[in-house]
Design a protein around this motif. Sequence first.
Motif, PDB file in Angstrom:
ATOM      1  N   ALA A 146       0.822  -1.212   0.000  1.00  0.00           N
ATOM      2  CA  ALA A 146       0.000   0.000   0.000  1.00  0.00           C
ATOM      3  C   ALA A 146       0.853   1.258   0.000  1.00  0.00           C
ATOM      4  O   ALA A 146       0.461   2.289  -0.551  1.00  0.00           O
ATOM      5  CB  ALA A 146      -0.927   0.001   1.211  1.00  0.00           C
ATOM      6  N   PHE A 177      -3.823   7.228   3.313  1.00  0.00           N
ATOM      7  CA  PHE A 177      -4.489   5.968   2.989  1.00  0.00           C
ATOM      8  C   PHE A 177      -5.133   5.353   4.225  1.00  0.00           C
ATOM      9  O   PHE A 177      -6.296   4.948   4.207  1.00  0.00           O
ATOM     10  CB  PHE A 177      -3.473   5.003   2.381  1.00  0.00           C
ATOM     11  N   ASP A 229      -8.454   6.720   5.750  1.00  0.00           N
ATOM     12  CA  ASP A 229      -9.715   6.311   5.130  1.00  0.00           C
ATOM     13  C   ASP A 229     -10.208   5.031   5.809  1.00  0.00           C
ATOM     14  O   ASP A 229      -9.471   4.048   5.918  1.00  0.00           O
ATOM     15  CB  ASP A 229      -9.484   6.067   3.634  1.00  0.00           C
ATOM     16  N   SER A 271      -9.724   1.677   4.117  1.00  0.00           N
ATOM     17  CA  SER A 271      -8.376   1.241   3.744  1.00  0.00           C
ATOM     18  C   SER A 271      -8.089  -0.185   4.199  1.00  0.00           C
ATOM     19  O   SER A 271      -7.430  -0.954   3.490  1.00  0.00           O
ATOM     20  CB  SER A 271      -7.330   2.198   4.324  1.00  0.00           C
TER      21      SER A 271
END
Length: 210
Positions: free
Chosen positions: A65, A74, A77, A80
Amino acid sequence: MSEIKQIPLKLKKPVGFFSEYHQAELYLSLNGYFTIQSDRQLSKTDRQIAESELKSALQSALTLAAKETDICSFLADQSSFEVISEFMKVCLEDWQQQYGIEFISINPSKVSFDKESIEVIKTFQNMQNNIKQIPVDSWKCIKCGCINDSKFCKDCGTAKPETWKCVCGAENTGAFCTECGTARENIWQCPCGSLNKNSFCPQCGRPRNY
């Protein structure tokens, strides 16, 4: 198979992974639970093995990621970890055959970076902000090194050097091109607009002194 939910996950040590975005090793602490499906009751040993392999799979997922994105944004969120879980499923697909366990998802209740990682992230963000604040047409004074956006250096008063464009496309301030070595005095612009260094324009054929 019966679904077992909320098996506690509390990693004793932060998970380390390399963030290409930050060009640094970051360490993430994570508490919460993971969800699995199993056809039998899990022993204490089973859970210890599962937690160890979960950490390895989580590390691989975070590294993936962090390859092309800001891992901080990221992870902010909520969805994620759905992405993280999908990748971990691939890493743990042999659980079914080895232990009779199928990994479903990881569900963190608390995610945090350690102090060193936070410092790395802050330093990187400050660097990014400083880059954004530098005007596009800024120039570096050849005398004192100060970055300026006006015709004269704000620190020493040196005039902004005159730039010229070489046939290779590079912008230069000296007598020779820093990219291809062509001398500035050899560069001429044809009435057709083409920059040239030879006696005749390759675009329209006009001679240099046309």
